[in-house]
Design a protein around this motif. Sequence first.
Motif, mmCIF file in Angstrom:
data_model
loop_
_atom_site.group_PDB
_atom_site.id
_atom_site.type_symbol
_atom_site.label_atom_id
_atom_site.label_comp_id
_atom_site.label_asym_id
_atom_site.label_seq_id
_atom_site.Cartn_x
_atom_site.Cartn_y
_atom_site.Cartn_z
ATOM 1 N N PRO A 340 -9.679 1.589 0.536
ATOM 2 C CA PRO A 340 -9.700 1.359 1.990
ATOM 3 C C PRO A 340 -8.322 1.321 2.651
ATOM 4 C CG PRO A 340 -10.176 -0.672 0.801
ATOM 5 C CD PRO A 340 -10.161 0.416 -0.219
ATOM 6 N N VAL A 341 -7.242 1.300 1.880
ATOM 7 C CA VAL A 341 -5.892 1.325 2.459
ATOM 8 C C VAL A 341 -5.222 2.638 2.079
ATOM 9 C CG1 VAL A 341 -5.677 -1.182 2.435
ATOM 10 C CG2 VAL A 341 -4.873 0.128 0.486
ATOM 11 N N SER A 342 -4.135 2.937 2.775
ATOM 12 C CA SER A 342 -3.510 4.254 2.609
ATOM 13 C C SER A 342 -2.796 4.410 1.280
ATOM 14 C CB SER A 342 -2.510 4.497 3.747
ATOM 15 O OG SER A 342 -1.482 3.507 3.728
ATOM 16 N N GLN A 343 -2.426 3.320 0.619
ATOM 17 C CA GLN A 343 -1.685 3.445 -0.637
ATOM 18 C C GLN A 343 -1.988 2.267 -1.550
ATOM 19 O OE1 GLN A 343 2.509 5.060 -0.942
ATOM 20 N NE2 GLN A 343 2.986 2.931 -1.344
ATOM 21 N N ALA A 344 -2.115 2.568 -2.837
ATOM 22 C CA ALA A 344 -2.336 1.538 -3.849
ATOM 23 C C ALA A 344 -1.365 1.782 -4.995
ATOM 24 C CB ALA A 344 -3.779 1.558 -4.349
ATOM 25 N N LYS A 345 -0.944 0.699 -5.638
ATOM 26 C CA LYS A 345 0.036 0.795 -6.714
ATOM 27 C C LYS A 345 -0.455 0.082 -7.966
ATOM 28 C CE LYS A 345 4.047 0.937 -3.619
ATOM 29 N NZ LYS A 345 5.347 0.299 -3.281
ATOM 30 N N GLY A 346 0.098 0.502 -9.079
ATOM 31 C CA GLY A 346 -0.163 -0.135 -10.356
ATOM 32 C C GLY A 346 0.986 0.156 -11.303
ATOM 33 N N THR A 347 0.918 -0.379 -12.517
ATOM 34 C CA THR A 347 1.960 -0.171 -13.520
ATOM 35 C C THR A 347 1.312 0.195 -14.843
ATOM 36 O OG1 THR A 347 3.417 -1.782 -12.451
ATOM 37 C CG2 THR A 347 3.917 -1.195 -14.732
#
Length: 376
Positions: A340-347
């Motif tokens: 639902p958001v423009s960007q997602a991050k992970g490692t």
Amino acid sequence: MFHSNSMIQSNPAGARERRSFAGLQLVLALLLLATCSQLLAQEPDIPPPFPIGPAPVLHLEQTEHDWGTVLQGTIVKHTFRIENHGRAPLRILKVTSTCGCTSTRHDEWIEVGAAGVVELQVDTLDFSGGRPRKNAVVRTNDPESPEIHLWMMGLVDPLLELESRVYKLQGLSFETKRLTTTILPATETPLELIGARSKNGSFSVHALEPLEKGWRLTLEAGPSETMGSLRDDLELLVDLPERKAVAIPVPVVVEHQDRIRMIPNGNIVFYRRHTAPLDGPVRREVKKELQVRSVRDDLPFEIVSAEIVDAPDGLFGIIVTEVLPGHHYKIVIEVLRTHPVSQAKGTLRIRLGESEDQIREKPIIAQFRLRRPDTP
């Protein structure tokens, strides 16, 4: 008679046409005048181009100084003369110099009809040859010349001839890195290389040996607990006749390398064009591959575990495949759903052993196209 009466009868029509044309001209003129008046009313007040009252006028005969050819390590000085041809005192507000060029002195106030100076100097120690060009910016209260540039330039003959402009010590982090190079004199001026040292301690000078002509230098960097590059300077101490010994700086890069190599090397990024099929009419898998290889045949490794942490739940999937036992693994990262958001991050966290120094991490970024609530 007939022709004369015909001429008289045709005049009223021509007069009417002339009166009509004159009236049209008048209307157009009035419209043009009204438009111009409206534009002038909207035009802001324009400030005068010059300050009202007496002002200083800076006069400079020379903005550049060519020092010719000097030996590396020479400090070149020059005085620029500034005259005030105006009717008010000239003030030098500030002198700002670039790296390698310094201002030693300048007159702050220069009276009407008088002259002042700006003194600049360049230390050529950092220039191992070539034709450097350095400048200083002088700011004044002259409304016509609020900022002027003064330039210092010339040729520099190097003292030493080096095999490389930058020395690199490269190797695996747990091994000792060593580099041996030859240094030769580059000038007919008698000189002696009396020492060498690391400026920041990232490496050490293992040996400095005199040769029949020149010197052999060996640099060494020990094992490191961390991977990465360090930048340092090698200072070569040169003794010159009738001059104080100088320390010539030479850039050094120490690279503590990992025993595995990841391809691609940077972040793993899923752009919007990659994730668009997740909510499009034809759904497709969105995947990227990461290759993990050993840098040497005698250094096998094993991926004990691999996971994606610090990411939204259920957003990413991961599959690890052993391609060549002990030397090559393939890791597939998949974006499983839209977000639902423009960007997602992970490692991505890869564990090669039980200790903390056996953990490797790589950022993962996924970008998404946002849809309006009423979009099907």
